[in-house]
Design an enzyme around this catalytic site. Structure first.
Site, short mmCIF file in Angstrom:
data_model
loop_
_atom_site.label_atom_id
_atom_site.label_comp_id
_atom_site.label_asym_id
_atom_site.label_seq_id
_atom_site.Cartn_x
_atom_site.Cartn_y
_atom_site.Cartn_z
N ASP A 1 0.83 -1.20 0.00
CA ASP A 1 0.00 0.00 0.00
C ASP A 1 0.87 1.26 0.00
O ASP A 1 0.60 2.23 -0.70
CB ASP A 1 -0.92 -0.02 1.23
N HIS B 1 -4.63 -3.36 6.30
CA HIS B 1 -4.49 -3.61 4.85
C HIS B 1 -5.87 -3.96 4.30
O HIS B 1 -6.23 -5.13 4.18
CB HIS B 1 -3.48 -4.74 4.61
P1 NAD Z 1 -2.23 -18.47 -4.50
O1 NAD Z 1 -3.56 -19.12 -4.41
O2 NAD Z 1 -1.57 -18.34 -5.83
O3 NAD Z 1 -1.21 -19.22 -3.53
C1 NAD Z 1 -1.55 -19.53 -2.22
C2 NAD Z 1 -0.87 -20.84 -1.89
O4 NAD Z 1 -1.06 -21.08 -0.51
C3 NAD Z 1 -1.44 -22.04 -2.65
O5 NAD Z 1 -0.40 -22.76 -3.28
C4 NAD Z 1 -2.10 -22.86 -1.54
O6 NAD Z 1 -2.04 -24.28 -1.79
C5 NAD Z 1 -1.26 -22.46 -0.34
N1 NAD Z 1 -1.87 -22.72 0.94
C6 NAD Z 1 -3.16 -22.62 1.30
N2 NAD Z 1 -3.33 -22.99 2.57
C7 NAD Z 1 -2.10 -23.32 3.05
C8 NAD Z 1 -1.62 -23.79 4.29
N3 NAD Z 1 -2.45 -24.01 5.31
N4 NAD Z 1 -0.29 -24.00 4.43
C9 NAD Z 1 0.54 -23.81 3.38
N5 NAD Z 1 0.14 -23.38 2.19
C10 NAD Z 1 -1.16 -23.14 2.01
O7 NAD Z 1 -2.39 -17.04 -3.80
P2 NAD Z 1 -1.43 -15.76 -3.92
O8 NAD Z 1 -1.91 -14.92 -5.05
O9 NAD Z 1 -0.02 -16.18 -3.88
O10 NAD Z 1 -1.84 -14.98 -2.58
C11 NAD Z 1 -1.55 -15.50 -1.31
C12 NAD Z 1 -2.18 -14.62 -0.23
O11 NAD Z 1 -1.56 -13.33 -0.21
C13 NAD Z 1 -3.67 -14.36 -0.43
O12 NAD Z 1 -4.33 -14.44 0.82
C14 NAD Z 1 -3.70 -12.94 -0.94
O13 NAD Z 1 -4.93 -12.30 -0.72
C15 NAD Z 1 -2.59 -12.33 -0.15
N6 NAD Z 1 -2.04 -11.04 -0.62
C16 NAD Z 1 -1.71 -10.10 0.32
C17 NAD Z 1 -1.15 -8.88 -0.07
C18 NAD Z 1 -0.80 -7.81 0.94
O14 NAD Z 1 -0.51 -6.68 0.52
N7 NAD Z 1 -0.79 -8.06 2.25
C19 NAD Z 1 -0.93 -8.64 -1.42
C20 NAD Z 1 -1.26 -9.61 -2.36
C21 NAD Z 1 -1.83 -10.81 -1.93
C1 LMR Z 2 -3.63 -6.53 -2.69
O1 LMR Z 2 -3.73 -5.50 -2.01
O2 LMR Z 2 -3.30 -6.51 -3.89
C2 LMR Z 2 -3.86 -7.85 -2.03
O3 LMR Z 2 -4.24 -7.68 -0.71
C3 LMR Z 2 -4.79 -8.70 -2.78
C4 LMR Z 2 -6.21 -8.22 -2.64
O4 LMR Z 2 -7.07 -9.06 -2.37
O5 LMR Z 2 -6.45 -7.04 -2.81
#
Ligand code: NAD
Ligand code: LMR
Length: 338
Positions: free
Chosen positions: A164, A192
């Site tokens: 962010d 967030h």
């Molecule tokens: P994705 O679905 O591509 O990958 C997630 C992985 O986590 C998958 O491979 C899944 O099998 C695995 N997983 C699920 N449960 C699990 C567990 N208990 N133990 C181990 N692995 C597990 O998703 P992504 O696009 O890589 O996003 C991951 C997370 O990050 C999401 O929750 C997304 O919303 C979040 N995210 C946060 C931010 C932020 O700014 N804080 C930014 C982008 C994404």
């Molecule tokens: C983001 O900010 O890009 C991540 O938290 C993914 C989402 O769900 O917005």
């Protein structure tokens, strides 16, 4: 060349290692983007048992890069193996949201993951393991993990608001025709989520006050909602949630925490109840600088104006209600201690 490298490799775990964010993070961790060109690393890749084949593929690609700094790649679906002796933990593993969802909607499914994760960190990780939670809803997931890791210093648990922060930097740079490096003293407060408060009241661009370079209408109607809703904007465009930018922010957050930086950064961590009037026990994003492996709150910023008060209250209330929604997870301590 190996002689210049520090002797003992650092162990870094990445959870959700078969997912899309990890696919960008892992290769940069292995190339030195986090700990620099003199620090060898061992990567621990954790994902669910049904992702074993994919993890093998990611491990194979890491091998195929022949990274000079990469000593080993451990792949596992066993938490005890994954967190064994790790110095740094990137907690990415969790479901992402799809179109039309809010990040808070993920709490029910994702929250419980962090109970086991917290315990596994407590039981297996290095005693000064530094943790970043990326999986959403990141702040409240972090609170859960921290709750189950009482033997690790509380301040070692952080959630990511750096994405962010970076989004806000670039929006302001684009608007003012400047470089992101010209911008100082920007912070994103709170959760967030769309209630986050991207704050440029103290920000300077090339030494000039940002609020004198852009009009308040732009801040209210374009800058703030764009930063708050940027995650949804990316999902709409890519049909997938942000991945490379999220991975990049995670590395920025961890690198600055470990290496130190005089720049104002946004890091979400456990509020002690004495900081900027935020109630105790929320994982809240504050302005910090970093030094000697620690972050320190920047004190004395003014939050007394009407807009700031309203925004801080809104994001605080949301974090309080998220905490309320996982109260049952924060009470299960006894079930899990054996
Ligand atoms: P994705 O679905 O591509 O990958 C997630 C992985 O986590 C998958 O491979 C899944 O099998 C695995 N997983 C699920 N449960 C699990 C567990 N208990 N133990 C181990 N692995 C597990 O998703 P992504 O696009 O890589 O996003 C991951 C997370 O990050 C999401 O929750 C997304 O919303 C979040 N995210 C946060 C931010 C932020 O700014 N804080 C930014 C982008 C994404
Ligand atoms: C983001 O900010 O890009 C991540 O938290 C993914 C989402 O769900 O917005």
């Amino acid at each position: 060349s190996m002689a210049t490298h520090s002797d003992k490799p650092k162990r870094i775990v990445v959870t959700g290692a078969a997912g899309q964010i990890s696919y960008s993070v892992l290769f940069r961790l292995a190339s030195g983007a986090f700990l620099g060109p003199n620090q060898r690393v061992i990567l621990h890749l954790l994902d669910l048992p049904n992702m074993e084949e994919v993890l093998k593929g990611v491990q194979a690609e890491l091998h195929d890069c022949a990274f000079p700094l990469l000593d080993d790649v451990v792949i596992t679906s066993n938490q005890a193996v994954a967190f064994k002796d790790v110095d740094y933990a990137y907690l990415v593993g969790a479901k992402p949201r799809g179109p039309g969802m809010e990040r808070g909607d993920l709490l029910k499914d994702n929250g419980k993951i962090f109970v086991d994760t917290g315990k596994a960190i407590n039981d297996n990780a290095s005693r000064d393991c530094k943790v970043i939670v990326v999986g959403n809803p990141a702040n409240t997931n972090c609170l859960i993990a921290q709750h189950y890791a009482k033997d690790i210093p509380r301040e070692n648990f952080t959630a990511m608001t750096r994405l962010d922060h970076n989004r806000a930097l670039t929006q302001l740079a684009l608007k003012t025709g400047s470089r992101v490096t010209d911008i100082k003293n920007l912070v994103v407060w709170g959760n967030h989520s769309p209630t986050m408060y991207p704050d440029i009241r103290n920000t300077t661009v090339n030494g000039k006050k940002a609020t004198e370079l852009v009009d308040s209408n732009w801040i209210e109607t374009e800058f703030t909602p764009r930063v708050q809703q940027r995650g949804a904007e990316i999902i709409k465009l890519r049909k997938l949630s942000s991945a490379a930018s999220a991975g990049n922010a995670a590395i920025d957050h961890m690198r600055d925490w470990v290496n130190g930086s005089d720049e104002m950064q946004s890091i979400s961590f456990y509020s002690d109840g004495k900081t900027y009037g935020v109630p105790e026990g929320l994982i809240f994003s504050f302005p910090v600088t970093t030094k000697n492996g620690k972050y320190e709150v920047i004190k004395g910023l003014n939050l007394d104006d009407e807009v700031s008060r309203t925004r801080i209250k809104k994001t605080t209330d949301e974090l309080l209600s998220e905490r309320q929604a996982v109260e049952h997870l924060l009470k299960m301590q006894d079930l899990f201690s054996y």
